[in-house]
Design a protein around this motif. Structure first.
Motif, PDB file in Angstrom:
ATOM      1  N   TRP A 206     -17.866   6.424 -50.095  1.00 11.70           N
ATOM      2  CA  TRP A 206     -18.715   7.249 -50.829  1.00 11.70           C
ATOM      3  C   TRP A 206     -17.644   7.926 -50.952  1.00 11.70           C
ATOM      4  CZ3 TRP A 206     -18.400  12.619 -51.580  1.00 11.70           C
ATOM      5  CH2 TRP A 206     -19.471  12.888 -51.956  1.00 11.70           C
ATOM      6  N   GLY A 207     -17.591   8.732 -52.671  1.00  9.83           N
ATOM      7  CA  GLY A 207     -16.580   9.696 -53.436  1.00  9.83           C
ATOM      8  C   GLY A 207     -15.331   9.079 -52.983  1.00  9.83           C
ATOM      9  N   ALA A 208     -14.725  10.262 -52.573  1.00 13.00           N
ATOM     10  CA  ALA A 208     -13.339  10.445 -52.166  1.00 13.00           C
ATOM     11  C   ALA A 208     -12.051  10.245 -51.136  1.00 13.00           C
ATOM     12  CB  ALA A 208     -12.633  11.960 -52.749  1.00 13.00           C
ATOM     13  N   TRP A 209     -13.749   9.192 -50.145  1.00 12.59           N
ATOM     14  CA  TRP A 209     -13.125   9.222 -49.060  1.00 12.59           C
ATOM     15  C   TRP A 209     -11.690   8.621 -48.962  1.00 12.59           C
ATOM     16  CZ3 TRP A 209     -14.848  13.045 -47.511  1.00 12.59           C
ATOM     17  CH2 TRP A 209     -16.101  14.064 -47.558  1.00 12.59           C
ATOM     18  N   ASN A 210     -11.492   6.998 -49.958  1.00 14.21           N
ATOM     19  CA  ASN A 210     -11.297   6.323 -50.275  1.00 14.21           C
ATOM     20  C   ASN A 210      -9.721   6.675 -50.146  1.00 14.21           C
ATOM     21  OD1 ASN A 210     -11.957   3.586 -48.654  1.00 14.21           O
ATOM     22  ND2 ASN A 210     -13.306   4.117 -50.939  1.00 14.21           N
ATOM     23  N   VAL A 211      -9.499   8.004 -51.256  1.00 10.27           N
ATOM     24  CA  VAL A 211      -8.002   8.477 -51.854  1.00 10.27           C
ATOM     25  C   VAL A 211      -8.283   9.412 -50.814  1.00 10.27           C
ATOM     26  CG1 VAL A 211      -7.567   9.597 -53.906  1.00 10.27           C
ATOM     27  CG2 VAL A 211      -9.154   8.550 -54.332  1.00 10.27           C
ATOM     28  N   MET A 212      -9.068  10.070 -49.446  1.00 12.42           N
ATOM     29  CA  MET A 212      -8.373  10.652 -48.477  1.00 12.42           C
ATOM     30  C   MET A 212      -7.819   9.891 -48.026  1.00 12.42           C
ATOM     31  SD  MET A 212     -10.835  13.595 -46.649  1.00 12.42           S
ATOM     32  CE  MET A 212     -11.254  11.760 -45.785  1.00 12.42           C
ATOM     33  N   ALA A 213      -8.684   8.672 -47.255  1.00  9.97           N
ATOM     34  CA  ALA A 213      -7.895   7.632 -46.236  1.00  9.97           C
ATOM     35  C   ALA A 213      -6.888   7.317 -47.174  1.00  9.97           C
ATOM     36  CB  ALA A 213      -8.909   7.073 -46.400  1.00  9.97           C
ATOM     37  N   LYS A 214      -5.881   7.280 -48.073  1.00  5.53           N
ATOM     38  CA  LYS A 214      -4.930   6.773 -48.512  1.00  5.53           C
ATOM     39  C   LYS A 214      -3.796   7.575 -47.700  1.00  5.53           C
ATOM     40  CE  LYS A 214      -5.849   3.391 -51.978  1.00  5.53           C
ATOM     41  NZ  LYS A 214      -6.736   3.281 -53.297  1.00  5.53           N
ATOM     42  N   LYS A 215      -3.944   9.287 -48.957  1.00  4.71           N
ATOM     43  CA  LYS A 215      -3.856  10.101 -47.971  1.00  4.71           C
ATOM     44  C   LYS A 215      -3.385  10.494 -46.678  1.00  4.71           C
ATOM     45  CE  LYS A 215      -2.700  15.139 -48.855  1.00  4.71           C
ATOM     46  NZ  LYS A 215      -1.607  15.500 -50.899  1.00  4.71           N
ATOM     47  N   PHE A 216      -3.926  10.070 -45.777  1.00  2.13           N
ATOM     48  CA  PHE A 216      -3.546  10.622 -44.256  1.00  2.13           C
ATOM     49  C   PHE A 216      -2.488   9.227 -43.785  1.00  2.13           C
ATOM     50  CE2 PHE A 216      -7.063  13.048 -44.162  1.00  2.13           C
ATOM     51  CZ  PHE A 216      -6.942  13.916 -42.799  1.00  2.13           C
ATOM     52  N   ALA A 217      -2.717   7.999 -44.386  1.00  3.47           N
ATOM     53  CA  ALA A 217      -1.734   7.039 -44.139  1.00  3.47           C
ATOM     54  C   ALA A 217      -1.158   7.447 -44.921  1.00  3.47           C
ATOM     55  CB  ALA A 217      -2.025   5.741 -44.328  1.00  3.47           C
ATOM     56  N   LYS A 218       0.002   7.563 -46.095  1.00  2.14           N
ATOM     57  CA  LYS A 218       0.584   8.242 -46.462  1.00  2.14           C
ATOM     58  C   LYS A 218       1.740   9.446 -45.533  1.00  2.14           C
ATOM     59  CE  LYS A 218       0.067   6.757 -50.978  1.00  2.14           C
ATOM     60  NZ  LYS A 218      -0.575   6.440 -52.452  1.00  2.14           N
ATOM     61  N   ALA A 219       0.878  10.291 -44.973  1.00  3.46           N
ATOM     62  CA  ALA A 219       1.607  10.956 -44.110  1.00  3.46           C
ATOM     63  C   ALA A 219       1.931  10.664 -42.781  1.00  3.46           C
ATOM     64  CB  ALA A 219       0.576  12.233 -44.173  1.00  3.46           C
ATOM     65  N   GLY A 220       1.370   9.528 -42.537  1.00  4.25           N
ATOM     66  CA  GLY A 220       1.899   8.922 -41.064  1.00  4.25           C
ATOM     67  C   GLY A 220       1.175   9.023 -39.973  1.00  4.25           C
ATOM     68  N   PHE A 221      -0.067   7.988 -40.369  1.00  3.06           N
ATOM     69  CA  PHE A 221      -1.113   8.133 -39.540  1.00  3.06           C
ATOM     70  C   PHE A 221      -2.035   6.345 -39.994  1.00  3.06           C
ATOM     71  CE2 PHE A 221      -1.172  12.878 -40.188  1.00  3.06           C
ATOM     72  CZ  PHE A 221      -0.901  13.342 -38.969  1.00  3.06           C
ATOM     73  N   PHE A 222      -2.281   7.092 -38.726  1.00  2.00           N
ATOM     74  CA  PHE A 222      -3.693   4.969 -39.116  1.00  2.00           C
ATOM     75  C   PHE A 222      -4.998   5.749 -38.642  1.00  2.00           C
ATOM     76  CE2 PHE A 222      -6.285   1.535 -37.399  1.00  2.00           C
ATOM     77  CZ  PHE A 222      -5.762   0.797 -37.702  1.00  2.00           C
ATOM     78  N   PHE A 223      -5.541   5.822 -40.369  1.00  2.00           N
ATOM     79  CA  PHE A 223      -6.648   5.986 -40.438  1.00  2.00           C
ATOM     80  C   PHE A 223      -7.837   5.125 -40.635  1.00  2.00           C
ATOM     81  CE2 PHE A 223     -10.157   7.678 -43.747  1.00  2.00           C
ATOM     82  CZ  PHE A 223      -9.902   9.006 -43.142  1.00  2.00           C
ATOM     83  N   VAL A 224      -8.600   5.144 -39.694  1.00  2.00           N
ATOM     84  CA  VAL A 224     -10.013   4.797 -39.511  1.00  2.00           C
ATOM     85  C   VAL A 224     -11.415   5.457 -40.294  1.00  2.00           C
ATOM     86  CG1 VAL A 224     -11.852   3.373 -38.163  1.00  2.00           C
ATOM     87  CG2 VAL A 224      -9.082   3.211 -38.041  1.00  2.00           C
ATOM     88  N   LYS A 225     -11.807   4.440 -40.967  1.00  2.00           N
ATOM     89  CA  LYS A 225     -13.453   5.080 -41.544  1.00  2.00           C
ATOM     90  C   LYS A 225     -14.364   3.257 -41.624  1.00  2.00           C
ATOM     91  CE  LYS A 225     -12.057   4.683 -46.526  1.00  2.00           C
ATOM     92  NZ  LYS A 225     -13.094   3.426 -47.003  1.00  2.00           N
ATOM     93  N   PHE A 226     -15.275   4.112 -41.395  1.00  2.00           N
ATOM     94  CA  PHE A 226     -17.063   3.170 -40.696  1.00  2.00           C
ATOM     95  C   PHE A 226     -18.015   3.391 -41.396  1.00  2.00           C
ATOM     96  CE2 PHE A 226     -16.512   5.854 -37.431  1.00  2.00           C
ATOM     97  CZ  PHE A 226     -17.787   6.059 -36.673  1.00  2.00           C
ATOM     98  N   ASN A 227     -18.783   2.643 -41.965  1.00  2.00           N
ATOM     99  CA  ASN A 227     -20.472   2.809 -41.378  1.00  2.00           C
ATOM    100  C   ASN A 227     -21.246   3.066 -40.380  1.00  2.00           C
ATOM    101  OD1 ASN A 227     -20.169   2.991 -44.549  1.00  2.00           O
ATOM    102  ND2 ASN A 227     -20.701   0.837 -45.027  1.00  2.00           N
TER     103      ASN A 227
END
Length: 280
Positions: A47-68
């Motif tokens: 939904w919405g900007a969650w993919n853009v948010m996920a990239k920002k977290f990953a680039k900050a050095g995290f392993f980011f997961v989202k799911f349905n």
């Protein structure tokens, strides 16, 4: 900076049914904190900007997961639309907690993940689910709520409740898709049978993780006083209010821009700062 994105990983939870997850991380030899994003009511991972948010977290050095969630109404074949309203109607909190536990189990063993650093970020109803899971699962040592509810007792009342009980179903209009989305009475029965477990207030008080509560002051769906209540229940938590922000912090569906909306960007930067200070 080599950003790795794995989309639509199929997870098969024997307690519910199959569902999809995404992971975002920078490819290197470091083990990094695992962040799991938990969507809310009528939400989904893309939904919405969650993919853009996920990239920002990953680039900050995290392993980011989202799911349905398995019963959020999307399907394996089409994760972008509510193509299975029967599943949506049969969703309940037990299924969501089961799915979230399954996601943790799956990704905590990834070679890129530090299993000692697990953070949940829950939006709206997903915040309430995340609070309960944090209390129940000692592996979780960070909890961030975004526009979270302070109770899961969110059902029709009065005559509407009696009609629901008698007919077995009530419908809610999805303002964006114009679908009439069903809720079967089993949803309430599941809550009633597990009322103590689903006590968000108790779980907030008892949670031992580092807690950050984020809310917009102009949230049209969940009043800001619910965030203030969560903060009072857990005095060790940090409360971060964003002036004039709405329920989705400026994001909407579809989101076609490469950048985050201003408020959601502020949310993401606050989350990154909080995790780095508390858990690095």
């Amino acid at each position: 900076m080599n950003l790795t994105i794995e989309k639509n990983i199929k997870l098969e939870n024997p307690e519910t049914r199959s569902f999809l997850a995404d992971s975002f991380y920078i490819e290197n030899n470091e083990k990094r904190p695992l962040i799991i994003f938990v969507h809310g009511y009528k939400g989904y991972k893309d939904w919405g900007a969650w993919n853009v948010m996920a990239k920002k977290f990953a680039k900050a050095g995290f392993f980011f997961v989202k799911f349905n969630f398995s019963h959020n109404g999307t399907t394996i074949e089409d994760p972008f639309n509510f193509g299975d309203l029967e599943a949506f109607g049969n969703n309940n909190y037990s299924k969501e907690l089961s799915d979230l536990g399954f996601v943790i189990d799956h990704f905590i063993t990834d070679p890129h993940v530090d299993p000692e650093k697990v953070i949940l970020i829950g939006h709206s109803r997903g915040g309430g689910i995340s609070i309960i899971k944090t209390f129940e699962d000692e592996r979780i040592n960070g909890l961030i709520t975004l526009a979270s509810v302070d109770t899961l007792e969110r059902f029709p009342t009065g005559n509407a409740f009696e009609n629901w009980k008698n007919s077995g179903v009530y419908f809610v209009l999805n303002g964006r898709t114009k679908q009439e989305m069903p809720h079967y009475y089993q949803f309430y029965e599941n809550y009633e049978q597990n009322e103590h477990r689903f006590d968000v207030e108790r779980a907030t008080e008892m949670a031992k993780a580092h807690v950050l509560v984020i809310h917009g002051t102009d949230d049209e769906a969940v009043e800001v006083k619910q965030a203030e209540h969560l903060h009072i229940l857990n005095p060790n938590s940090e409360l971060f209010l964003i002036e004039n922000a709405n329920h989705t912090f400026g994001a909407k569906e579809p989101w076609t821009e490469e950048e985050l909306p201003k408020d959601l960007n502020a949310v993401t930067e606050k989350c990154i700062d909080f995790i780095n200070k508390k858990m690095r």
